[in-house]
Scaffold this motif. Structure first.
Motif, PDB file in Angstrom:
ATOM      1  N   ALA A 165       0.840  -1.211   0.000  1.00  0.00           N
ATOM      2  CA  ALA A 165       0.000   0.000   0.000  1.00  0.00           C
ATOM      3  C   ALA A 165       0.871   1.255   0.000  1.00  0.00           C
ATOM      4  O   ALA A 165       0.573   2.242  -0.672  1.00  0.00           O
ATOM      5  CB  ALA A 165      -0.931  -0.001   1.203  1.00  0.00           C
ATOM      6  N   ALA A 166       1.978   1.185   0.756  1.00  0.00           N
ATOM      7  CA  ALA A 166       2.858   2.356   0.867  1.00  0.00           C
ATOM      8  C   ALA A 166       3.445   2.727  -0.489  1.00  0.00           C
ATOM      9  O   ALA A 166       3.720   3.896  -0.754  1.00  0.00           O
ATOM     10  CB  ALA A 166       3.971   2.076   1.874  1.00  0.00           C
ATOM     11  N   SER A 167       3.604   1.734  -1.364  1.00  0.00           N
ATOM     12  CA  SER A 167       4.158   2.062  -2.683  1.00  0.00           C
ATOM     13  C   SER A 167       3.050   2.436  -3.665  1.00  0.00           C
ATOM     14  O   SER A 167       3.279   2.485  -4.873  1.00  0.00           O
ATOM     15  CB  SER A 167       4.998   0.898  -3.206  1.00  0.00           C
ATOM     16  OG  SER A 167       4.160  -0.217  -3.388  1.00  0.00           O
ATOM     17  N   LYS A 168       1.885   2.682  -3.170  1.00  0.00           N
ATOM     18  CA  LYS A 168       0.715   3.136  -3.953  1.00  0.00           C
ATOM     19  C   LYS A 168       0.426   2.240  -5.151  1.00  0.00           C
ATOM     20  O   LYS A 168       0.096   2.715  -6.233  1.00  0.00           O
ATOM     21  CB  LYS A 168       0.907   4.589  -4.413  1.00  0.00           C
ATOM     22  CG  LYS A 168       0.821   5.578  -3.278  1.00  0.00           C
ATOM     23  CD  LYS A 168       0.703   6.994  -3.809  1.00  0.00           C
ATOM     24  CE  LYS A 168       1.701   7.884  -3.139  1.00  0.00           C
ATOM     25  NZ  LYS A 168       2.595   8.631  -3.966  1.00  0.00           N
ATOM     26  N   LYS A 169       0.556   0.928  -4.921  1.00  0.00           N
ATOM     27  CA  LYS A 169       0.300   0.000  -6.039  1.00  0.00           C
ATOM     28  C   LYS A 169      -1.148  -0.458  -6.069  1.00  0.00           C
ATOM     29  O   LYS A 169      -1.500  -1.362  -6.810  1.00  0.00           O
ATOM     30  CB  LYS A 169       1.242  -1.199  -5.927  1.00  0.00           C
ATOM     31  CG  LYS A 169       2.687  -0.849  -6.265  1.00  0.00           C
ATOM     32  CD  LYS A 169       3.438  -2.051  -6.818  1.00  0.00           C
ATOM     33  CE  LYS A 169       4.882  -1.727  -7.093  1.00  0.00           C
ATOM     34  NZ  LYS A 169       5.796  -2.233  -6.072  1.00  0.00           N
ATOM     35  N   GLY A 170      -1.965   0.125  -5.230  1.00  0.00           N
ATOM     36  CA  GLY A 170      -3.374  -0.284  -5.193  1.00  0.00           C
ATOM     37  C   GLY A 170      -3.537  -1.563  -4.393  1.00  0.00           C
ATOM     38  O   GLY A 170      -2.541  -2.216  -4.039  1.00  0.00           O
ATOM     39  N   LEU A 171      -4.751  -1.928  -4.072  1.00  0.00           N
ATOM     40  CA  LEU A 171      -4.993  -3.111  -3.246  1.00  0.00           C
ATOM     41  C   LEU A 171      -6.043  -4.005  -3.889  1.00  0.00           C
ATOM     42  O   LEU A 171      -6.998  -3.503  -4.489  1.00  0.00           O
ATOM     43  CB  LEU A 171      -5.497  -2.680  -1.860  1.00  0.00           C
ATOM     44  CG  LEU A 171      -4.550  -1.867  -0.978  1.00  0.00           C
ATOM     45  CD1 LEU A 171      -5.261  -1.416   0.284  1.00  0.00           C
ATOM     46  CD2 LEU A 171      -3.329  -2.705  -0.610  1.00  0.00           C
ATOM     47  N   SER A 172      -5.851  -5.312  -3.749  1.00  0.00           N
ATOM     48  CA  SER A 172      -6.880  -6.242  -4.244  1.00  0.00           C
ATOM     49  C   SER A 172      -8.016  -6.298  -3.224  1.00  0.00           C
ATOM     50  O   SER A 172      -7.872  -5.846  -2.081  1.00  0.00           O
ATOM     51  CB  SER A 172      -6.267  -7.632  -4.420  1.00  0.00           C
ATOM     52  OG  SER A 172      -5.957  -8.155  -3.135  1.00  0.00           O
ATOM     53  N   HIS A 173      -9.128  -6.905  -3.643  1.00  0.00           N
ATOM     54  CA  HIS A 173     -10.259  -7.029  -2.707  1.00  0.00           C
ATOM     55  C   HIS A 173      -9.826  -7.791  -1.455  1.00  0.00           C
ATOM     56  O   HIS A 173     -10.196  -7.439  -0.346  1.00  0.00           O
ATOM     57  CB  HIS A 173     -11.416  -7.795  -3.364  1.00  0.00           C
ATOM     58  CG  HIS A 173     -11.907  -7.137  -4.609  1.00  0.00           C
ATOM     59  ND1 HIS A 173     -12.510  -7.823  -5.627  1.00  0.00           N
ATOM     60  CD2 HIS A 173     -11.876  -5.842  -5.012  1.00  0.00           C
ATOM     61  CE1 HIS A 173     -12.839  -6.999  -6.598  1.00  0.00           C
ATOM     62  NE2 HIS A 173     -12.445  -5.785  -6.256  1.00  0.00           N
ATOM     63  N   LYS A 174      -9.057  -8.849  -1.693  1.00  0.00           N
ATOM     64  CA  LYS A 174      -8.648  -9.682  -0.553  1.00  0.00           C
ATOM     65  C   LYS A 174      -7.765  -8.879   0.400  1.00  0.00           C
ATOM     66  O   LYS A 174      -7.879  -8.991   1.618  1.00  0.00           O
ATOM     67  CB  LYS A 174      -7.911 -10.919  -1.075  1.00  0.00           C
ATOM     68  CG  LYS A 174      -7.647 -11.909   0.008  1.00  0.00           C
ATOM     69  CD  LYS A 174      -7.239 -13.245  -0.529  1.00  0.00           C
ATOM     70  CE  LYS A 174      -6.900 -14.133   0.666  1.00  0.00           C
ATOM     71  NZ  LYS A 174      -6.264 -15.350   0.282  1.00  0.00           N
ATOM     72  N   GLU A 175      -6.884  -8.070  -0.178  1.00  0.00           N
ATOM     73  CA  GLU A 175      -6.002  -7.266   0.685  1.00  0.00           C
ATOM     74  C   GLU A 175      -6.812  -6.238   1.496  1.00  0.00           C
ATOM     75  O   GLU A 175      -6.527  -5.995   2.668  1.00  0.00           O
ATOM     76  CB  GLU A 175      -4.938  -6.577  -0.182  1.00  0.00           C
ATOM     77  CG  GLU A 175      -3.914  -7.579  -0.704  1.00  0.00           C
ATOM     78  CD  GLU A 175      -3.066  -7.050  -1.857  1.00  0.00           C
ATOM     79  OE1 GLU A 175      -2.016  -7.647  -2.104  1.00  0.00           O
ATOM     80  OE2 GLU A 175      -3.463  -6.069  -2.527  1.00  0.00           O
ATOM     81  N   ILE A 176      -7.807  -5.670   0.852  1.00  0.00           N
ATOM     82  CA  ILE A 176      -8.666  -4.718   1.589  1.00  0.00           C
ATOM     83  C   ILE A 176      -9.359  -5.461   2.731  1.00  0.00           C
ATOM     84  O   ILE A 176      -9.417  -4.978   3.871  1.00  0.00           O
ATOM     85  CB  ILE A 176      -9.704  -4.056   0.649  1.00  0.00           C
ATOM     86  CG1 ILE A 176      -8.992  -3.230  -0.424  1.00  0.00           C
ATOM     87  CG2 ILE A 176     -10.683  -3.179   1.432  1.00  0.00           C
ATOM     88  CD1 ILE A 176      -9.890  -2.697  -1.527  1.00  0.00           C
ATOM     89  N   ALA A 177      -9.852  -6.653   2.430  1.00  0.00           N
ATOM     90  CA  ALA A 177     -10.528  -7.446   3.470  1.00  0.00           C
ATOM     91  C   ALA A 177      -9.570  -7.734   4.626  1.00  0.00           C
ATOM     92  O   ALA A 177      -9.943  -7.615   5.804  1.00  0.00           O
ATOM     93  CB  ALA A 177     -11.065  -8.739   2.868  1.00  0.00           C
ATOM     94  N   CYS A 178      -8.327  -8.099   4.305  1.00  0.00           N
ATOM     95  CA  CYS A 178      -7.340  -8.394   5.364  1.00  0.00           C
ATOM     96  C   CYS A 178      -7.137  -7.173   6.262  1.00  0.00           C
ATOM     97  O   CYS A 178      -7.125  -7.276   7.489  1.00  0.00           O
ATOM     98  CB  CYS A 178      -5.995  -8.777   4.772  1.00  0.00           C
ATOM     99  SG  CYS A 178      -5.993 -10.348   3.938  1.00  0.00           S
ATOM    100  N   LEU A 179      -6.983  -6.016   5.625  1.00  0.00           N
ATOM    101  CA  LEU A 179      -6.752  -4.802   6.427  1.00  0.00           C
ATOM    102  C   LEU A 179      -7.964  -4.511   7.310  1.00  0.00           C
ATOM    103  O   LEU A 179      -7.834  -4.060   8.447  1.00  0.00           O
ATOM    104  CB  LEU A 179      -6.457  -3.597   5.528  1.00  0.00           C
ATOM    105  CG  LEU A 179      -5.121  -3.610   4.793  1.00  0.00           C
ATOM    106  CD1 LEU A 179      -4.946  -2.331   3.975  1.00  0.00           C
ATOM    107  CD2 LEU A 179      -3.942  -3.760   5.760  1.00  0.00           C
ATOM    108  N   LEU A 180      -9.159  -4.756   6.774  1.00  0.00           N
ATOM    109  CA  LEU A 180     -10.364  -4.507   7.573  1.00  0.00           C
ATOM    110  C   LEU A 180     -10.392  -5.384   8.823  1.00  0.00           C
ATOM    111  O   LEU A 180     -10.967  -5.022   9.849  1.00  0.00           O
ATOM    112  CB  LEU A 180     -11.621  -4.766   6.728  1.00  0.00           C
ATOM    113  CG  LEU A 180     -11.952  -3.672   5.704  1.00  0.00           C
ATOM    114  CD1 LEU A 180     -12.951  -4.186   4.669  1.00  0.00           C
ATOM    115  CD2 LEU A 180     -12.508  -2.417   6.384  1.00  0.00           C
TER     116      LEU A 180
END
Ligand code: SAM
Ligand code: SF4
Length: 458
Positions: A30-45
């Motif tokens: 995320a820090a490298s502003k490469k965007g996030l997949s749905h799964k990655e967003i779910a993990c962060l949530l």
């Protein structure tokens, strides 16, 4: 349909036990502003770990700084009609609530707008309940016309964003022709069973029609649309993922996603009991939601209203919020009645400070308050805006515009304390501008504003 409930629920199940290492890898990405997949967003949530949350906030803050600098756009809502045929269980305007309803006449709208202009506002969000008879499209169009035509002293509303019920392509075309800014509509909840429950027997109760409103708006060539969820109705993790799917659907279909996302949390309103809503979002979850949205859609504006307290607003401004309302009333004729101390509101507010107080507060926190509406007036909307934002060039445009509109505010609506704080900030920001042509233009324009010229922007 593009909101696949099983898909979202499975993502949330799958990611329940994400390891700290995995979360760390997602944060690095995320820090490298490469965007996030749905799964990655779910993990962060799902993450609750305090040190990882601290890092999440830090990265969201950095992304915000890189893309938006320290600019914060300021606006106010204007309620024109509280007639409503719907029965949304959370809303003070729902039809089962009995109170004398009204809509503003053209003259009353102009009175309200003059009060808003006297506070320094240039950007409004027009709000109304849904009523095909008492608040039809012609009434809304006439109200927009009345607002744009109301000028006093140096005041003029330069952009009207519109938050009215989902409607037809034909009506969206009329709104487009009336020169609206963003068309805003909150899905309230993407969770269909909850949606059906909280919108009983009403026009708004048609989930699919509501969900596809932006498709019709974009078909009608409204470029800027603003989504949102009313947090507190259903599971907030589900809602954030669904918001992202909605955004992607618009990007894939029309080449551009949400211009803004609003993050209202449900508040006490007339005739409703907050304790009946089992999914209320606490402050920690709320901050996490704002930060994750910032990471997931770095170029989309995030709006926070005066539903939130000054303390919370201060916090989430750090993690991603880019627009704040100021001095708001959520009642029809609220600005006049506010002066007379006689408010009837759609829901309770927490931040009651005046725009002048908010502007000083933003400056004290090292933000540049901005009343800029230049992109909209220069035709930089939809994908043209996004291209500019993504190119990084936006700094050369938005920072000078923000500083010029701040100077206008200082000169027209400020007091001596603001003059001191505000001009010091402008000096400091001027010294940071590296491009000589931009710096020179800005210096000249600030002088021209002091000489009485207005409405200069690039
Ligand atoms: N009537 C239109 C509609 O419902 O889409 C226009 C917008 S309505 C005036 C503005 C928004 O207020 C709604 O979309 C809803 O999310 C929000 N709202 C309603 N009741 C609320 C409450 N109790 N607390 C916080 N926000 C609320
Ligand atoms: Fe009417 Fe909008 Fe309130 Fe629902 S949220 S009752 S549609 S004003």
């Amino acid at each position: 349909m593009f909101i696949n409930h099983d898909y979202i629920e499975n993502l949330l199940k799958e990611t329940k036990h994400t390891t700290q290492e995995d979360i760390q890898a997602i944060l690095n990405k995320a820090a490298s502003k490469k965007g996030l997949s749905h799964k990655e967003i779910a993990c962060l949530l799902q993450t609750e770990d305090p040190s990882q949350l601290a890092e999440l906030f830090h990265i969201a803050g950095q992304i915000k700084q890189d893309i938006y600098g320290n600019r914060v756009v300021v606006f106010a809502p204007l309620y024109i009609s509280d007639y409503c045929v719907n029965n949304c269980t959370y809303c003070g305007y729902r039809r089962d609530n009995s109170f004398p309803r009204r809509r503003l006449t053209r003259e009353e709208i102009q009175e309200e707008v003059k009060l808003l202009e006297k506070m320094g506002h240039k950007r409004l969000a027009l709000e109304a309940g849904e009523d095909p008879v008492n608040c039809d499209i012609d009434y809304v169009l006439d109200s927009i016309d009345a607002i744009y035509k109301t000028e006093n002293d140096n005041g003029a509303i330069r952009r009207i964003n519109v938050n009215i019920a989902a409607t037809t392509v034909e009506n969206y075309k009329k709104l487009k022709d009336a020169n609206i800014g963003t068309y805003i509509l909150f899905q309230e909840t993407y969770h269909k069973p909850t949606y059906d429950k909280v919108h009983p027997k009403s026009i708004k109760g048609d989930y699919e029609y509501h969900l596809t409103a932006f498709d019709r708006a974009m078909e009608a060539h409204i470029d800027d649309v603003g989504g949102g969820v009313l947090f507190g109705l259903s599971d907030s993790k589900f809602e954030v993922l669904a918001l992202m799917l909605h955004n992607e659907h618009l990007e894939n279909t029309f080449g551009v996603g949400f211009h803004t996302i609003s993050v209202p949390r449900i508040k006490k309103a007339e005739g409703m009991d907050l304790s009946k809503f089992p999914h209320l979002v606490d402050d920690n979850m709320f901050k996490k939601i704002v930060a994750i949205i910032r990471l997931a859609v770095p170029f989309t504006g995030i709006i926070i209203s005066t539903r939130e307290s000054a303390e919370i607003r201060k916090e989430v401004l750090k993690y991603g919020v880019s627009q704040v309302s100021a001095g708001s009333c959520t009642g029809v004729g609220g600005y006049k009645e506010h002066e007379e101390g006689n408010d009837i509101s759609q829901f309770d507010l927490s931040d009651h400070r005046s725009p002048l107080e908010i502007i000083k507060w933003l400056i004290d926190d090292h933000y540049i308050p901005s009343y800029c509406t230049a992109c909209y007036r220069q035709g930089r909307t939809g994908d043209r805006f996004m291209r500019l934002a993504k190119s990084g060039q936006i700094h050369n445009v938005c920072t000078p515009n923000a500083l010029m509109t701040l100077m206008e505010f200082i000169l027209d609506y400020g007091d001596s304390e603001l003059y001191e704080k505000g001009t010091a900030l402008i000096e400091k920001e001027l010294s940071k501008i590296s491009k000589p042509s931009v710096k020179e233009l800005l210096e000249n324009n600030i002088e021209r504003l002091k000489q009485g010229e207005r409405d200069l922007f690039v």
